[in-house]
Design an enzyme around this catalytic site. Structure first.
Site, PDB file in Angstrom:
ATOM      1  N   GLY B 152      19.754 112.330  64.712  1.00 39.02           N
ATOM      2  CA  GLY B 152      20.999 112.895  65.190  1.00 39.02           C
ATOM      3  C   GLY B 152      22.021 113.024  64.076  1.00 39.02           C
ATOM      4  N   CYS B 153      23.106 113.713  64.395  1.00 42.16           N
ATOM      5  CA  CYS B 153      24.114 114.022  63.379  1.00 42.16           C
ATOM      6  C   CYS B 153      24.890 112.777  62.963  1.00 42.16           C
ATOM      7  CB  CYS B 153      25.046 115.113  63.881  1.00 42.16           C
ATOM      8  SG  CYS B 153      25.674 114.871  65.544  1.00 42.16           S
ATOM      9  N   TYR B 154      25.440 112.051  63.939  1.00 48.37           N
ATOM     10  CA  TYR B 154      26.133 110.822  63.573  1.00 48.37           C
ATOM     11  C   TYR B 154      25.202 109.878  62.809  1.00 48.37           C
ATOM     12  CZ  TYR B 154      30.166 111.749  66.731  1.00 48.37           C
ATOM     13  OH  TYR B 154      31.276 112.252  67.342  1.00 48.37           O
ATOM     14  N   SER B 157      24.758 110.648  59.120  1.00 46.54           N
ATOM     15  CA  SER B 157      25.928 110.395  58.260  1.00 46.54           C
ATOM     16  C   SER B 157      26.176 108.911  58.040  1.00 46.54           C
ATOM     17  CB  SER B 157      27.176 111.030  58.890  1.00 46.54           C
ATOM     18  OG  SER B 157      27.594 110.298  60.035  1.00 46.54           O
TER      19      SER B 157
END
Lengths: 343, 343, 343, 343
Positions: B152-154, B157
């Site tokens: 996922g994106c979170y 990061s």
């Protein structure tokens, strides 16, 4: 009642001008500016077109300001270092001063020097001043002070939610992590590429790590509320909006502290106050909802997994974070309705 | 080489389509969509005008997809729960699958059920899958897997900056506080008033406290890197930008850990990698700088006052946070240049 | 003086609520809404937190509204078609009505039907109504009317600059080209993907060509001012801002007309008016400068090469373009200061 | 094939750098900049991190550039006035030059002087140059030219829709009104308060009336297409977006001209071209849809009431409006695929 503003060319100053031009109990009798002296307000500040058509900027000269007998109250929207010089002249002449700069926000010249990197320009005035977030200080303790230091934008958004909890002993004082997001107007009027629209739009970025100047004010006040030193991690950010600050604060709950106790402490402090709204747990404060208001919205959540409270607070940096709170202080100090000119 | 995409109607799917239409080593031979079947891509997705003029959406049917002999590789940009059903049919037919959904990101069906609130739809496939941020996993450990779960994106990061530091023992694993800010496209295509421009512009707001779904993936992976359970405070926010995620992470330094050691661990991991850029301490990652790239920018600061490291990382949520990383994984798995179609 | 608002759930209605909650001469005694009846204002409209804490939405029922003896004045912020039904009941009960809808903006039922595609719901009331931009109509001509039709946002931004010039015979009436740019709030509260932040940010787009509904109101009023039929090209656009309308109007100068004559006509009309500001030629109106004000800024340039005047005008679509102008009309009709509650 | 860029510090230059770093047929061998000489590209231009890590800016010196034997093609992204000086040296040394400045966009030194207010710096080169929007000019007519003048952003968005219609005789040439809206990057890198985020967000404003510099280029080219002088009203605006231009053009239809004839003329010109997309009447071009592409989207509507065509066209000002079109011209001139490095 006639009042004056010194240094109105920035965003906080412009917001002050607009509020005071419309304040039902005051007449804005002087607005000073070094660069703009002689110009009509509405000519250089489009937001004042109409009410500001008949008022011109005058020279920013503390001696001349102190000599104006018709003006008993001055607001200072000047850079730190400069404000103290004006305050000295005005206080000496018996004026009341509401200072939006950082010059009288800290309790000691030493702390001021550590964070602002020059000697405090008027240490003898510190004792005559009071640092006032009005919801957090009894009126009797500061109403008589001639010099009111109005808090910074980040510190307001942080103290409003935390101080009632620290006073109630609900928080651990180690491990506090504060992430704050400021709209671009928080940086003031800027003629730098970094602050241009083309650079800031679509940009979220941190800055000022690890020791932003506002940290001094935050830790001093939180420490006073806790009764012991408080060291926090303060992570400021720039967000692509014009106005607004959101602070998201993670703080370990003290042993036995519950979210109900958090809300009880907040409600005891804020229920009767027009400019703080305590939202139910799960209703998130939003900068858009407080924009163009003098209100702070706050909310808390308890995370059983981590043992932390997560507390969020939103304000408009130019109102509750600057000019609005200054007028709120003025209203209370002078005995006007708290909401005069602010609702 | 022919590939297909299932479920291309969302923003991640649209980004995949645009990247794969231009990828030098592949031909995008099928794009499926329940709602859009029969329509020309460029008719309903303006971003694909030109390259997408001659391709039409086909029916989204896992059996038909599995039967297409010309297509050996499928990307799934489907909702969680649905993706697993497609993956089952495709894997059974010997296809390779790159899944952008959450269905195979977690190691156990129990954890999946806790966070996604339904039984895992294909638990037997978990063992055949690999969760891959390619900079953090040796190619030999996953290149042969038929089912690649794209993070996922979170989580991307957050893992990119933290995992090398956890592996190197530079962090305490208690007291980690992660504040992340996502652009609005992170919520997907939305027909809700909450996501309207008039509501989101000038809005910074937290949400999803205290237990966002991505927490499962974050803690499982951080724990694996640390060799012990890791519980973090994860505070997601919506910021008024279209694309981008910034994560600002406050984490106590392990005893003796220095910022030099942090940079050494990062450089050892990332120096040779085209899509991670380690910035000097004090140069802040910015979502605007990584927008429309597959790059992650990261930076660290040590605060002696608190004993914390503050680590920030910026990515484009639709590229390194979704479609870009999926293609990066595809390139590596298939033996193409890592940057093919992504630079 | 007690007043009520019907249909406050949209952006214009919300703006009305906030203004009237703070209006010094009125008490907002009722706010109706079909969907929100029973809920506290500040619970569903965060902008009203504080002043709206003690007021709840009531059922939107024209009969019940007409029966409220304590309320003599109602504002209608309802959809067209619906507003007329409410107006009928209220007018029959002797109430004064300020209508923000399109129902009484046009002079004939036939024109209404052409543009709104249904029969006019209360044609008998048209004669009792007045269409009022207050700077453009003598108070005596409309103050006694029981039903005041408040103009639309685009039409206000167009009539304010053009009508004084048409009355003075300074413009050709053929070849007028109007390009208008509206902030997204002009589309109302929207739960559609098209209006989502991710779609509208970075988007400039035209729409509604060639026959937007507001054209009817624009041409009817311009024609009345010119004394002959006026056909214009009206090109509306959506711009990525929350609030504001800018209209840029290209119009051939009448034979012998000069830019000085344009300014003379404007000054004769607007010099004494608090909510219109005529800017010097070359000082460009800007939506940001009028945002959150009830002011219109306008400016004109003469192009000798083309023989055209280029006239631009900026307003806040929710204030001078809707709720603000409605209250301005109310103030004037009821004999309150024109700026009450609006400065 | 090695190429160089002179003056890469602006937004167009930066876009050129990023495109050419990734262009499959070229090696970017030199990037010059007065202010940045000696610095690594990726150090000062975050967007180039990765591909730009190993390239440093060199001194911007036309003599040295002309002397580089390995570089046969130079792109100039320099201010007008300066570009001509570089072009002179490079052309004299036998290089090919693609110039993004305004220096060779106009046919005569007199017109240049009228609009740019200084003598043309290299009038002898005008005859060796060609002004090229590649969809509007036969390749044989310009491919051999050593100096290609790449059009401005506004002019590209205006000529693409209008020139085929003027050539086909479908338009009146009197009464053309062009309203264009540019994203803020169109103003270049700016360190002025006017261009700051806090000033530009929520701002729609006109500027440059009535005689913007680009008018010279627009009218000269439209006149050439029409076969007679064309005088237009050109109203440029700044819109709060980073990238993009939308032009909305109102033009009287020639006697008997139909919307079908408009589409026929467009289709005859553009059907085979990869970077122009003709949208059905009623499907509105949108800057967001063309952002980060080299594509122009255009659409037309006929208004029977006014007798006008309304034509809209959207481009990305930094791509089809600047760097993208320059590379498209380069590809065609050098015989590479038209889309190389641009898809």
């Amino acid at each position: 009642m006639k009042i004056g503003i010194a240094g109105a060319s920035g965003y906080s100053g412009e917001t002050l001008v607009n509020l005071l031009l419309r304040h039902p109990q005051v007449e804005l009798a002087a607005v000073t500016s070094r660069q703009l002296a002689g110009k009509c307000l509405s000519e250089v500040m489009p937001s004042t077109r109409g009410p500001g058509d008949k008022l011109a900027f005058t020279v920013s000269d503390p001696v001349a300001m102190a000599a104006r007998e018709d003006i008993a109250v001055w607001f200072l929207a000047l850079p730190h270092g400069v404000a103290a010089e004006y305050a000295s002249a005005l206080i000496a002449a018996g004026k009341r001063v509401f200072d939006l700069s950082a010059d009288f926000r800290l309790g000691t010249p030493a702390l001021y020097k550590e964070y602002y990197e020059h000697d405090h320009p008027a240490p003898e005035l510190i004792a005559k001043s009071a640092y006032v977030i009005p919801e957090l200080k009894a009126l009797a303790d500061w109403q008589h002070k001639s010099l009111i230091a109005c808090p910074g934008c980040y510190p307001t958004s942080i103290q409003l939610p935390l101080i009632p909890l620290l006073r109630a002993g609900l928080l651990e004082t180690k491990g506090i992590v504060i992430n704050s997001y400021s709209g671009i107007s928080g940086a003031g009027r800027q003629a730098k590429e970094f602050y241009s629209f083309a650079e800031r739009t679509e940009s979220m970025t941190a800055y000022g790590q690890p020791k932003h100047r506002h940290l001094s004010e935050i830790e001093e006040q939180l420490g006073a509320a806790a009764g012991r030193d408080v060291i926090v991690q303060f992570n400021p950010h720039l967000a692509p909006l014009k106005r607004g600050i959101l602070s998201t604060i993670t703080v370990p709950a003290a042993a036995g502290a519950t979210i109900e106790a958090v809300y009880a402490a907040w409600n005891a402090t804020y229920t009767e106050r027009p400019f703080v709204k305590v939202l139910p747990s799960g209703t998130y404060p939003d900068t858009a909802a407080v924009q163009h208001t003098n209100r702070a919205d706050m909310m808390g959540v308890h995370d059983r997994r981590t043992g932390n409270f997560i507390v969020t607070c939103a304000i408009d940096n130019l109102l509750k974070g600057a000019a609005g709170q200054a007028i709120q202080n003025f209203n209370l100090a002078l005995g006007f309705p708290e909401t005069a000119g602010l609702y």
